[in-house]
Design a protein around this motif. Structure first.
Motif, PDB file in Angstrom:
ATOM      1  N   GLN A   1      47.836  46.129  45.056  1.00  0.00           N
ATOM      2  CA  GLN A   1      48.917  45.433  45.327  1.00  0.00           C
ATOM      3  C   GLN A   1      49.298  44.284  44.012  1.00  0.00           C
ATOM      4  OE1 GLN A   1      49.231  42.679  48.579  1.00  0.00           O
ATOM      5  NE2 GLN A   1      51.220  43.363  48.758  1.00  0.00           N
ATOM      6  N   ALA A   2      50.598  44.679  43.453  1.00  0.00           N
ATOM      7  CA  ALA A   2      50.900  43.682  42.496  1.00  0.00           C
ATOM      8  C   ALA A   2      51.054  42.257  43.116  1.00  0.00           C
ATOM      9  CB  ALA A   2      52.231  44.057  41.653  1.00  0.00           C
ATOM     10  N   VAL A   3      50.272  41.255  42.399  1.00  0.00           N
ATOM     11  CA  VAL A   3      50.556  39.892  42.887  1.00  0.00           C
ATOM     12  C   VAL A   3      50.926  38.917  41.796  1.00  0.00           C
ATOM     13  CG1 VAL A   3      48.643  40.188  44.780  1.00  0.00           C
ATOM     14  CG2 VAL A   3      47.849  39.584  42.592  1.00  0.00           C
ATOM     15  N   SER A   4      51.387  37.451  42.420  1.00  0.00           N
ATOM     16  CA  SER A   4      51.635  36.706  41.318  1.00  0.00           C
ATOM     17  C   SER A   4      50.171  36.203  40.415  1.00  0.00           C
ATOM     18  CB  SER A   4      52.464  35.544  41.806  1.00  0.00           C
ATOM     19  OG  SER A   4      51.310  34.842  42.807  1.00  0.00           O
ATOM     20  N   PRO A   5      50.440  35.691  39.052  1.00  0.00           N
ATOM     21  CA  PRO A   5      49.548  35.542  38.614  1.00  0.00           C
ATOM     22  C   PRO A   5      48.649  34.558  39.276  1.00  0.00           C
ATOM     23  CG  PRO A   5      51.209  35.532  36.952  1.00  0.00           C
ATOM     24  CD  PRO A   5      51.515  35.936  38.427  1.00  0.00           C
ATOM     25  N   PRO A   6      47.090  34.169  39.133  1.00  0.00           N
ATOM     26  CA  PRO A   6      46.406  33.169  39.781  1.00  0.00           C
ATOM     27  C   PRO A   6      46.970  32.042  39.264  1.00  0.00           C
ATOM     28  CG  PRO A   6      45.001  34.920  39.100  1.00  0.00           C
ATOM     29  CD  PRO A   6      46.174  35.275  38.384  1.00  0.00           C
ATOM     30  N   GLN A   7      46.888  30.852  40.172  1.00  0.00           N
ATOM     31  CA  GLN A   7      47.355  29.574  39.757  1.00  0.00           C
ATOM     32  C   GLN A   7      46.955  29.232  38.241  1.00  0.00           C
ATOM     33  OE1 GLN A   7      46.749  26.640  42.765  1.00  0.00           O
ATOM     34  NE2 GLN A   7      48.450  25.170  41.841  1.00  0.00           N
ATOM     35  N   GLY A   8      47.729  28.673  37.609  1.00  0.00           N
ATOM     36  CA  GLY A   8      47.254  28.180  36.194  1.00  0.00           C
ATOM     37  C   GLY A   8      47.426  29.265  35.056  1.00  0.00           C
ATOM     38  N   GLU A   9      47.679  30.721  35.536  1.00  0.00           N
ATOM     39  CA  GLU A   9      47.665  31.693  34.655  1.00  0.00           C
ATOM     40  C   GLU A   9      49.272  31.935  34.207  1.00  0.00           C
ATOM     41  OE1 GLU A   9      45.296  33.410  33.216  1.00  0.00           O
ATOM     42  OE2 GLU A   9      43.965  32.181  34.402  1.00  0.00           O
ATOM     43  N   SER A  10      49.701  32.443  33.243  1.00  0.00           N
ATOM     44  CA  SER A  10      50.920  32.659  32.841  1.00  0.00           C
ATOM     45  C   SER A  10      51.603  33.761  33.284  1.00  0.00           C
ATOM     46  CB  SER A  10      51.175  32.778  31.283  1.00  0.00           C
ATOM     47  OG  SER A  10      52.048  33.047  30.724  1.00  0.00           O
ATOM     48  N   THR A  11      52.892  33.867  33.299  1.00  0.00           N
ATOM     49  CA  THR A  11      53.391  35.079  34.160  1.00  0.00           C
ATOM     50  C   THR A  11      54.115  35.944  33.033  1.00  0.00           C
ATOM     51  OG1 THR A  11      55.575  33.707  34.475  1.00  0.00           O
ATOM     52  CG2 THR A  11      54.084  33.849  36.305  1.00  0.00           C
TER      53      THR A  11
ATOM     54  N   TYR B   1      40.266  40.225  40.768  1.00  0.00           N
ATOM     55  CA  TYR B   1      41.690  40.676  40.534  1.00  0.00           C
ATOM     56  C   TYR B   1      41.322  41.765  39.577  1.00  0.00           C
ATOM     57  CZ  TYR B   1      43.648  36.269  42.245  1.00  0.00           C
ATOM     58  OH  TYR B   1      44.338  35.393  43.152  1.00  0.00           O
ATOM     59  N   PHE B   2      42.382  42.524  39.380  1.00  0.00           N
ATOM     60  CA  PHE B   2      42.407  43.624  38.344  1.00  0.00           C
ATOM     61  C   PHE B   2      43.751  43.353  37.502  1.00  0.00           C
ATOM     62  CE2 PHE B   2      40.166  45.554  41.837  1.00  0.00           C
ATOM     63  CZ  PHE B   2      39.096  46.263  41.359  1.00  0.00           C
ATOM     64  N   PHE B   3      43.390  43.244  36.119  1.00  0.00           N
ATOM     65  CA  PHE B   3      44.509  42.840  35.187  1.00  0.00           C
ATOM     66  C   PHE B   3      44.690  44.003  34.253  1.00  0.00           C
ATOM     67  CE2 PHE B   3      45.315  40.721  31.077  1.00  0.00           C
ATOM     68  CZ  PHE B   3      46.715  39.965  31.695  1.00  0.00           C
ATOM     69  N   ALA B   4      46.013  44.398  34.083  1.00  0.00           N
ATOM     70  CA  ALA B   4      46.316  45.528  33.364  1.00  0.00           C
ATOM     71  C   ALA B   4      47.665  45.075  32.803  1.00  0.00           C
ATOM     72  CB  ALA B   4      46.333  46.979  34.168  1.00  0.00           C
ATOM     73  N   ALA B   5      48.144  45.479  31.497  1.00  0.00           N
ATOM     74  CA  ALA B   5      49.346  45.054  30.848  1.00  0.00           C
ATOM     75  C   ALA B   5      50.060  43.848  31.261  1.00  0.00           C
ATOM     76  CB  ALA B   5      50.113  46.393  31.166  1.00  0.00           C
ATOM     77  N   GLY B   6      48.813  42.972  31.460  1.00  0.00           N
ATOM     78  CA  GLY B   6      49.911  41.536  31.609  1.00  0.00           C
ATOM     79  C   GLY B   6      49.974  41.322  33.124  1.00  0.00           C
ATOM     80  N   ASN B   7      49.630  41.973  33.819  1.00  0.00           N
ATOM     81  CA  ASN B   7      50.074  42.025  35.602  1.00  0.00           C
ATOM     82  C   ASN B   7      48.673  42.024  36.388  1.00  0.00           C
ATOM     83  OD1 ASN B   7      53.034  42.021  35.094  1.00  0.00           O
ATOM     84  ND2 ASN B   7      52.341  44.215  34.511  1.00  0.00           N
ATOM     85  N   TYR B   8      48.565  41.434  37.290  1.00  0.00           N
ATOM     86  CA  TYR B   8      47.557  41.342  38.097  1.00  0.00           C
ATOM     87  C   TYR B   8      47.728  41.778  39.403  1.00  0.00           C
ATOM     88  CZ  TYR B   8      45.845  37.263  35.402  1.00  0.00           C
ATOM     89  OH  TYR B   8      45.462  36.325  34.542  1.00  0.00           O
ATOM     90  N   TYR B   9      46.771  42.322  40.030  1.00  0.00           N
ATOM     91  CA  TYR B   9      46.428  43.269  41.173  1.00  0.00           C
ATOM     92  C   TYR B   9      45.409  42.836  41.968  1.00  0.00           C
ATOM     93  CZ  TYR B   9      49.752  46.105  38.421  1.00  0.00           C
ATOM     94  OH  TYR B   9      50.851  46.551  37.736  1.00  0.00           O
ATOM     95  N   ILE B  10      45.465  42.985  43.578  1.00  0.00           N
ATOM     96  CA  ILE B  10      44.480  42.780  44.322  1.00  0.00           C
ATOM     97  C   ILE B  10      44.225  44.314  45.125  1.00  0.00           C
ATOM     98  CG2 ILE B  10      43.746  41.533  46.557  1.00  0.00           C
ATOM     99  CD1 ILE B  10      44.649  39.186  45.400  1.00  0.00           C
ATOM    100  N   TRP B  11      43.063  44.786  45.016  1.00  0.00           N
ATOM    101  CA  TRP B  11      42.773  45.978  46.013  1.00  0.00           C
ATOM    102  C   TRP B  11      42.894  45.769  47.395  1.00  0.00           C
ATOM    103  CZ3 TRP B  11      42.201  50.800  45.661  1.00  0.00           C
ATOM    104  CH2 TRP B  11      41.591  51.459  46.903  1.00  0.00           C
ATOM    105  N   GLN B  12      43.630  46.469  48.157  1.00  0.00           N
ATOM    106  CA  GLN B  12      44.047  46.745  49.292  1.00  0.00           C
ATOM    107  C   GLN B  12      43.119  47.732  50.238  1.00  0.00           C
ATOM    108  OE1 GLN B  12      45.724  43.872  50.748  1.00  0.00           O
ATOM    109  NE2 GLN B  12      46.026  43.258  48.658  1.00  0.00           N
ATOM    110  N   PRO B  13      41.967  47.400  50.525  1.00  0.00           N
ATOM    111  CA  PRO B  13      41.122  48.452  51.165  1.00  0.00           C
ATOM    112  C   PRO B  13      41.723  49.151  52.381  1.00  0.00           C
ATOM    113  CG  PRO B  13      40.380  45.999  51.822  1.00  0.00           C
ATOM    114  CD  PRO B  13      41.287  46.038  50.793  1.00  0.00           C
ATOM    115  N   ASP B  14      42.608  48.406  53.179  1.00  0.00           N
ATOM    116  CA  ASP B  14      43.389  49.244  54.364  1.00  0.00           C
ATOM    117  C   ASP B  14      44.165  50.384  53.846  1.00  0.00           C
ATOM    118  OD1 ASP B  14      41.756  47.417  56.072  1.00  0.00           O
ATOM    119  OD2 ASP B  14      43.777  46.007  56.345  1.00  0.00           O
TER     120      ASP B  14
END
Length: 158
Positions: free
Chosen positions: A76-86, A58-71
């Motif tokens: 892409q902004a994603v919900s926090p991984p399970q167990g992480e705060s939002t 994941y990439f984490f910036a300013a309290g938000n999570y993202y996943i790289w989309q190679p295509d």
């Protein structure tokens, strides 16, 4: 809203992005928000951290999570991984503040922005404009300043 932001259209709505922070129009003002999950951006702020949770980077910036989309070559902004705060206060520069005097959401936004500006002046550090992570004592001074300001405006600080 900070100058130099990027407008991002997603699902028929306009959002604005600058240095990891997201905004959306709210009447004549702009409100700091968590990005809508699924929205994509072409770059990450330079201070973004790559974190591995399980086998997923994941990439984490300013309290938000993202996943790289190679295509699409986007993040892409994603919900926090399970167990992480939002909450937006996940960043190491922010504090969790609960209104104790019934402050309306608009007042909370204004207080947080004004306290952020004051903390920047007190600490000589602006997390929204940082290109690198600061030394821990600088980040701590900023966090202490924003917490003191919000406490002075009637918020319980955690």
């Amino acid at each position: 809203m900070p100058a130099g932001n990027s407008q991002v259209s997603w699902q028929g709505r306009s959002y604005y992005f600058k240095d990891g922070y997201w905004y959306r129009p709210m009447g004549a003002r702009y409100m700091l928000i968590v990005p809508p999950y699924g929205v994509s951006i072409p770059y990450m702020p330079t201070y973004a951290q790559q974190v591995w949770i399980g086998a997923v980077p994941y990439f984490f910036a300013a309290g938000n999570y993202y996943i790289w989309q190679p295509d699409s070559q986007t993040y892409q902004a994603v919900s926090p991984p399970q167990g992480e705060s939002t909450t937006l206060a996940e960043s190491s520069y922010d504090v969790v503040a609960y209104p104790e005097s019934g402050q309306a959401p608009e007042q909370q936004d204004r207080d947080r922005y004004e306290c952020h500006r004051w903390a920047v002046g007190e600490s000589d550090f602006d997390p929204a404009a940082a290109s690198n992570a600061p030394p821990p004592d600088v980040a701590g001074k900023y966090k202490q300043a924003i917490g003191a300001c919000l406490a002075g405006r009637g918020y319980s600080i955690n």
